[in-house]
Design a protein around this motif. Structure first.
Motif, PDB file in Angstrom:
ATOM      1  N   VAL A  51       0.852  -1.178   0.000  1.00 17.76           N
ATOM      2  CA  VAL A  51       0.000   0.000   0.000  1.00 17.76           C
ATOM      3  C   VAL A  51       0.889   1.228   0.000  1.00 17.76           C
ATOM      4  O   VAL A  51       1.837   1.324   0.768  1.00 17.76           O
ATOM      5  N   GLN A  52       0.557   2.141  -0.864  1.00 13.80           N
ATOM      6  CA  GLN A  52       1.332   3.375  -0.974  1.00 13.80           C
ATOM      7  C   GLN A  52       0.580   4.490  -0.267  1.00 13.80           C
ATOM      8  O   GLN A  52      -0.635   4.581  -0.370  1.00 13.80           O
ATOM      9  N   ALA A  53       1.286   5.332   0.445  1.00 12.91           N
ATOM     10  CA  ALA A  53       0.673   6.430   1.178  1.00 12.91           C
ATOM     11  C   ALA A  53       0.915   7.747   0.460  1.00 12.91           C
ATOM     12  O   ALA A  53       2.026   8.024   0.015  1.00 12.91           O
ATOM     13  N   TYR A  54      -0.133   8.542   0.324  1.00 10.18           N
ATOM     14  CA  TYR A  54      -0.050   9.873  -0.250  1.00 10.18           C
ATOM     15  C   TYR A  54      -0.651  10.842   0.742  1.00 10.18           C
ATOM     16  O   TYR A  54      -1.680  10.563   1.339  1.00 10.18           O
ATOM     17  N   GLU A  55      -0.024  11.975   0.916  1.00  8.65           N
ATOM     18  CA  GLU A  55      -0.486  12.936   1.908  1.00  8.65           C
ATOM     19  C   GLU A  55      -0.958  14.207   1.224  1.00  8.65           C
ATOM     20  O   GLU A  55      -0.239  14.800   0.437  1.00  8.65           O
ATOM     21  N   LEU A  56      -2.190  14.616   1.519  1.00  8.22           N
ATOM     22  CA  LEU A  56      -2.721  15.888   1.069  1.00  8.22           C
ATOM     23  C   LEU A  56      -2.802  16.804   2.270  1.00  8.22           C
ATOM     24  O   LEU A  56      -3.367  16.439   3.284  1.00  8.22           O
ATOM     25  N   VAL A  57      -2.252  17.976   2.133  1.00  5.43           N
ATOM     26  CA  VAL A  57      -2.210  18.911   3.250  1.00  5.43           C
ATOM     27  C   VAL A  57      -3.033  20.150   2.904  1.00  5.43           C
ATOM     28  O   VAL A  57      -2.915  20.691   1.815  1.00  5.43           O
ATOM     29  N   SER A  58      -3.873  20.601   3.821  1.00  3.18           N
ATOM     30  CA  SER A  58      -4.639  21.842   3.700  1.00  3.18           C
ATOM     31  C   SER A  58      -5.540  21.873   2.478  1.00  3.18           C
ATOM     32  O   SER A  58      -5.612  22.867   1.780  1.00  3.18           O
ATOM     33  N   TYR A  59      -6.251  20.811   2.217  1.00  3.33           N
ATOM     34  CA  TYR A  59      -7.201  20.803   1.112  1.00  3.33           C
ATOM     35  C   TYR A  59      -8.590  20.725   1.706  1.00  3.33           C
ATOM     36  O   TYR A  59      -8.876  19.836   2.508  1.00  3.33           O
ATOM     37  N   LYS A  60      -9.476  21.643   1.346  1.00  2.00           N
ATOM     38  CA  LYS A  60     -10.785  21.787   1.986  1.00  2.00           C
ATOM     39  C   LYS A  60     -11.912  21.045   1.269  1.00  2.00           C
ATOM     40  O   LYS A  60     -13.056  21.217   1.605  1.00  2.00           O
ATOM     41  N   ILE A  61     -11.607  20.214   0.307  1.00  2.00           N
ATOM     42  CA  ILE A  61     -12.600  19.453  -0.438  1.00  2.00           C
ATOM     43  C   ILE A  61     -12.519  17.995   0.006  1.00  2.00           C
ATOM     44  O   ILE A  61     -11.433  17.464   0.203  1.00  2.00           O
ATOM     45  N   THR A  62     -13.676  17.345   0.125  1.00  2.00           N
ATOM     46  CA  THR A  62     -13.673  15.920   0.443  1.00  2.00           C
ATOM     47  C   THR A  62     -13.206  15.138  -0.774  1.00  2.00           C
ATOM     48  O   THR A  62     -13.746  15.294  -1.870  1.00  2.00           O
ATOM     49  N   LEU A  63     -12.201  14.304  -0.579  1.00  2.00           N
ATOM     50  CA  LEU A  63     -11.671  13.463  -1.642  1.00  2.00           C
ATOM     51  C   LEU A  63     -12.194  12.046  -1.447  1.00  2.00           C
ATOM     52  O   LEU A  63     -12.188  11.529  -0.333  1.00  2.00           O
ATOM     53  N   ASN A  64     -12.659  11.411  -2.524  1.00  2.00           N
ATOM     54  CA  ASN A  64     -13.372  10.146  -2.417  1.00  2.00           C
ATOM     55  C   ASN A  64     -12.672   8.953  -3.041  1.00  2.00           C
ATOM     56  O   ASN A  64     -12.981   7.820  -2.692  1.00  2.00           O
ATOM     57  N   GLY A  65     -11.799   9.170  -3.995  1.00  2.00           N
ATOM     58  CA  GLY A  65     -11.182   8.052  -4.692  1.00  2.00           C
ATOM     59  C   GLY A  65      -9.748   8.355  -5.061  1.00  2.00           C
ATOM     60  O   GLY A  65      -9.375   9.507  -5.266  1.00  2.00           O
ATOM     61  N   VAL A  66      -8.935   7.300  -5.141  1.00  2.00           N
ATOM     62  CA  VAL A  66      -7.525   7.470  -5.499  1.00  2.00           C
ATOM     63  C   VAL A  66      -7.084   6.298  -6.371  1.00  2.00           C
ATOM     64  O   VAL A  66      -7.526   5.166  -6.184  1.00  2.00           O
ATOM     65  N   HIS A  67      -6.245   6.609  -7.342  1.00  2.00           N
ATOM     66  CA  HIS A  67      -5.578   5.564  -8.131  1.00  2.00           C
ATOM     67  C   HIS A  67      -4.083   5.859  -8.094  1.00  2.00           C
ATOM     68  O   HIS A  67      -3.645   6.913  -8.539  1.00  2.00           O
ATOM     69  N   GLY A  68      -3.312   4.922  -7.549  1.00  2.00           N
ATOM     70  CA  GLY A  68      -1.859   5.054  -7.517  1.00  2.00           C
ATOM     71  C   GLY A  68      -1.235   4.246  -8.647  1.00  2.00           C
ATOM     72  O   GLY A  68      -1.508   3.051  -8.782  1.00  2.00           O
ATOM     73  N   PHE A  69      -0.424   4.889  -9.467  1.00  2.00           N
ATOM     74  CA  PHE A  69       0.256   4.208 -10.560  1.00  2.00           C
ATOM     75  C   PHE A  69       1.519   3.504 -10.068  1.00  2.00           C
ATOM     76  O   PHE A  69       1.844   2.408 -10.496  1.00  2.00           O
ATOM     77  N   ASP A  70       2.237   4.183  -9.201  1.00  2.00           N
ATOM     78  CA  ASP A  70       3.505   3.681  -8.671  1.00  2.00           C
ATOM     79  C   ASP A  70       3.802   4.479  -7.409  1.00  2.00           C
ATOM     80  O   ASP A  70       2.895   5.091  -6.859  1.00  2.00           O
TER      81      ASP A  70
END
Length: 97
Positions: free
Chosen positions: A1-20
């Protein structure tokens, strides 16, 4: 599992696709599509060419061909759902009929 961090974003995020371990696309409310090519240090907005869509899922079969699912919401009314697709890595998203 790859971790991605979003900082200070005020929109609800619902889906993610990681390529690498450096490239990912996330989707969310208000037609939000964001892409990172540096492991999440920076995120660039991609134009969905839609208004007021809640985007819920994103999937790519390779670096260029992908789909997003979501629906348009006007108050408490939802439409039947929409599918967007790209053939150029997300530079241009189009409604799929």
């Amino acid at each position: 599992v790859q971790a991605y961090e979003l900082v200070s974003y005020k929109i609800t995020l619902n889906g993610v696709h990681g390529f690498d371990n450096v490239t990912a696309v996330v989707v969310g409310e208000q037609s939000t599509i964001l892409r990172t090519d540096d492991g999440g240090k920076t995120w660039d907005a991609q134009d969905s060419r839609t208004l007021n869509m809640n985007l819920h899922g994103v999937f790519f079969i390779n670096q260029t061909h992908g789909w997003i699912v979501g629906y348009k919401q006007l108050g408490n009314i939802h439409d039947n759902g929409r599918i967007l697709y790209t053939t150029n890595g997300g530079d241009l998203w189009t409604y799929q009929d």
